[in-house]
Design a protein around this motif. Structure first.
Motif, PDB file in Angstrom:
ATOM      1  N   PHE A 177      22.938  45.858   2.749  1.00  0.00           N
ATOM      2  CA  PHE A 177      22.120  46.955   3.249  1.00  0.00           C
ATOM      3  C   PHE A 177      22.899  48.262   3.260  1.00  0.00           C
ATOM      4  N   GLY A 178      24.200  48.186   3.482  1.00  0.00           N
ATOM      5  CA  GLY A 178      25.039  49.379   3.504  1.00  0.00           C
ATOM      6  C   GLY A 178      25.061  50.095   2.159  1.00  0.00           C
ATOM      7  N   ARG A 179      25.132  49.336   1.067  1.00  0.00           N
ATOM      8  CA  ARG A 179      25.128  49.942  -0.269  1.00  0.00           C
ATOM      9  C   ARG A 179      23.786  50.611  -0.548  1.00  0.00           C
ATOM     10  N   PHE A 180      22.711  49.947  -0.125  1.00  0.00           N
ATOM     11  CA  PHE A 180      21.367  50.504  -0.278  1.00  0.00           C
ATOM     12  C   PHE A 180      21.259  51.838   0.465  1.00  0.00           C
ATOM     13  N   ILE A 181      21.758  51.887   1.699  1.00  0.00           N
ATOM     14  CA  ILE A 181      21.690  53.099   2.516  1.00  0.00           C
ATOM     15  C   ILE A 181      22.530  54.220   1.914  1.00  0.00           C
ATOM     16  N   GLU A 182      23.683  53.893   1.296  1.00  0.00           N
ATOM     17  CA  GLU A 182      24.495  54.923   0.631  1.00  0.00           C
ATOM     18  C   GLU A 182      23.677  55.670  -0.417  1.00  0.00           C
ATOM     19  N   VAL A 183      22.942  54.902  -1.231  1.00  0.00           N
ATOM     20  CA  VAL A 183      22.160  55.515  -2.309  1.00  0.00           C
ATOM     21  C   VAL A 183      20.972  56.287  -1.733  1.00  0.00           C
ATOM     22  N   VAL A 184      20.274  55.710  -0.772  1.00  0.00           N
ATOM     23  CA  VAL A 184      19.133  56.401  -0.161  1.00  0.00           C
ATOM     24  C   VAL A 184      19.595  57.684   0.515  1.00  0.00           C
ATOM     25  N   ASP A 185      20.770  57.657   1.146  1.00  0.00           N
ATOM     26  CA  ASP A 185      21.307  58.848   1.799  1.00  0.00           C
ATOM     27  C   ASP A 185      21.582  59.955   0.782  1.00  0.00           C
ATOM     28  N   LEU A 186      22.102  59.592  -0.389  1.00  0.00           N
ATOM     29  CA  LEU A 186      22.314  60.591  -1.443  1.00  0.00           C
ATOM     30  C   LEU A 186      20.983  61.194  -1.900  1.00  0.00           C
ATOM     31  N   ILE A 187      20.002  60.340  -2.093  1.00  0.00           N
ATOM     32  CA  ILE A 187      18.688  60.812  -2.546  1.00  0.00           C
ATOM     33  C   ILE A 187      18.086  61.763  -1.521  1.00  0.00           C
ATOM     34  N   LYS A 188      18.094  61.364  -0.276  1.00  0.00           N
ATOM     35  CA  LYS A 188      17.535  62.207   0.789  1.00  0.00           C
ATOM     36  C   LYS A 188      18.373  63.460   1.020  1.00  0.00           C
ATOM     37  N   GLY A 189      19.687  63.373   0.796  1.00  0.00           N
ATOM     38  CA  GLY A 189      20.554  64.534   0.950  1.00  0.00           C
ATOM     39  C   GLY A 189      20.221  65.648  -0.027  1.00  0.00           C
TER      40      GLY A 189
ATOM     41  N   GLN B 128       2.700  56.531  -9.131  1.00  0.00           N
ATOM     42  CA  GLN B 128       1.854  57.365  -9.971  1.00  0.00           C
ATOM     43  C   GLN B 128       2.600  57.740 -11.248  1.00  0.00           C
ATOM     44  N   PRO B 129       1.976  57.578 -12.421  1.00  0.00           N
ATOM     45  CA  PRO B 129       2.677  57.849 -13.680  1.00  0.00           C
ATOM     46  C   PRO B 129       2.614  59.309 -14.128  1.00  0.00           C
ATOM     47  N   ASP B 130       2.427  60.260 -13.208  1.00  0.00           N
ATOM     48  CA  ASP B 130       2.249  61.660 -13.593  1.00  0.00           C
ATOM     49  C   ASP B 130       3.536  62.330 -14.064  1.00  0.00           C
ATOM     50  N   LEU B 131       4.673  62.023 -13.461  1.00  0.00           N
ATOM     51  CA  LEU B 131       5.950  62.616 -13.862  1.00  0.00           C
ATOM     52  C   LEU B 131       6.909  61.516 -14.308  1.00  0.00           C
ATOM     53  N   ASP B 132       7.853  61.878 -15.170  1.00  0.00           N
ATOM     54  CA  ASP B 132       8.868  60.936 -15.620  1.00  0.00           C
ATOM     55  C   ASP B 132       9.820  60.666 -14.463  1.00  0.00           C
ATOM     56  N   PRO B 133       9.858  59.438 -13.944  1.00  0.00           N
ATOM     57  CA  PRO B 133      10.686  59.179 -12.769  1.00  0.00           C
ATOM     58  C   PRO B 133      12.169  59.055 -13.117  1.00  0.00           C
ATOM     59  N   VAL B 134      12.997  59.342 -12.139  1.00  0.00           N
ATOM     60  CA  VAL B 134      14.423  59.072 -12.219  1.00  0.00           C
ATOM     61  C   VAL B 134      14.594  57.620 -11.807  1.00  0.00           C
ATOM     62  N   ARG B 135      15.247  56.818 -12.651  1.00  0.00           N
ATOM     63  CA  ARG B 135      15.431  55.399 -12.347  1.00  0.00           C
ATOM     64  C   ARG B 135      16.870  55.144 -11.922  1.00  0.00           C
ATOM     65  N   ILE B 136      17.020  54.628 -10.702  1.00  0.00           N
ATOM     66  CA  ILE B 136      18.332  54.269 -10.164  1.00  0.00           C
ATOM     67  C   ILE B 136      18.292  52.778  -9.862  1.00  0.00           C
TER      68      ILE B 136
END
Length: 130
Positions: A104-116, A50-58
């Motif tokens: 997959f481990g690198r992907f999970i590191e970033v997702v873990d930070l986001i969810k944290g 949804q284009p309602d808010l300016d997203p953070v791009r990682i």
């Protein structure tokens, strides 16, 4: 008898400059669309965010380097930036672009930070399947 040459015709010069300006503007739009060279994985079932808010791009490129809003960043600095975003509210969307060759481990590191940081509005960019 020789005539004096007091004027210069600048109309051809202006025409050339307008053509060059048009070429620059057309190529600039193509350059802006690709921030990071990422080969996105293909998915048959995907939807547009949804284009309602300016997203953070990682982004994570093929060499597993991290990018914040198109700029290179270290994992600890990414944690700090996500903390700043979270203090402003957890409803800001996060768009994650990951090269298909990244582990997959690198992907999970970033997702873990986001969810944290309790940023729950996360989407993962993929290429639409045929």
């Amino acid at each position: 008898m020789q005539q004096r040459f007091d004027q210069i015709n600048v109309i051809p010069f202006i025409d050339i400059m307008l053509v060059l300006l048009a070429i620059v503007l057309m190529t600039a739009t193509f350059v802006v669309q690709g921030d990071i060279d990422v080969a996105l994985p293909v998915a048959d079932n995907s939807s547009e965010p949804q284009p309602d808010l300016d997203p953070v791009r990682i982004g994570i490129d093929a060499s597993a380097s991290l990018f914040w809003q198109g700029e290179p960043i270290h994992l600890t600095d990414l944690d700090g930036e996500l903390g700043v975003v979270a203090t402003k509210g957890t409803d800001r969307p996060v768009v994650l672009s990951v090269d298909e060759s990244v582990s997959f481990g690198r992907f999970i590191e970033v997702v873990d930070l986001i969810k944290g940081h309790r940023l729950e509005q996360m989407s993962i960019r993929v290429q639409e399947g045929a």
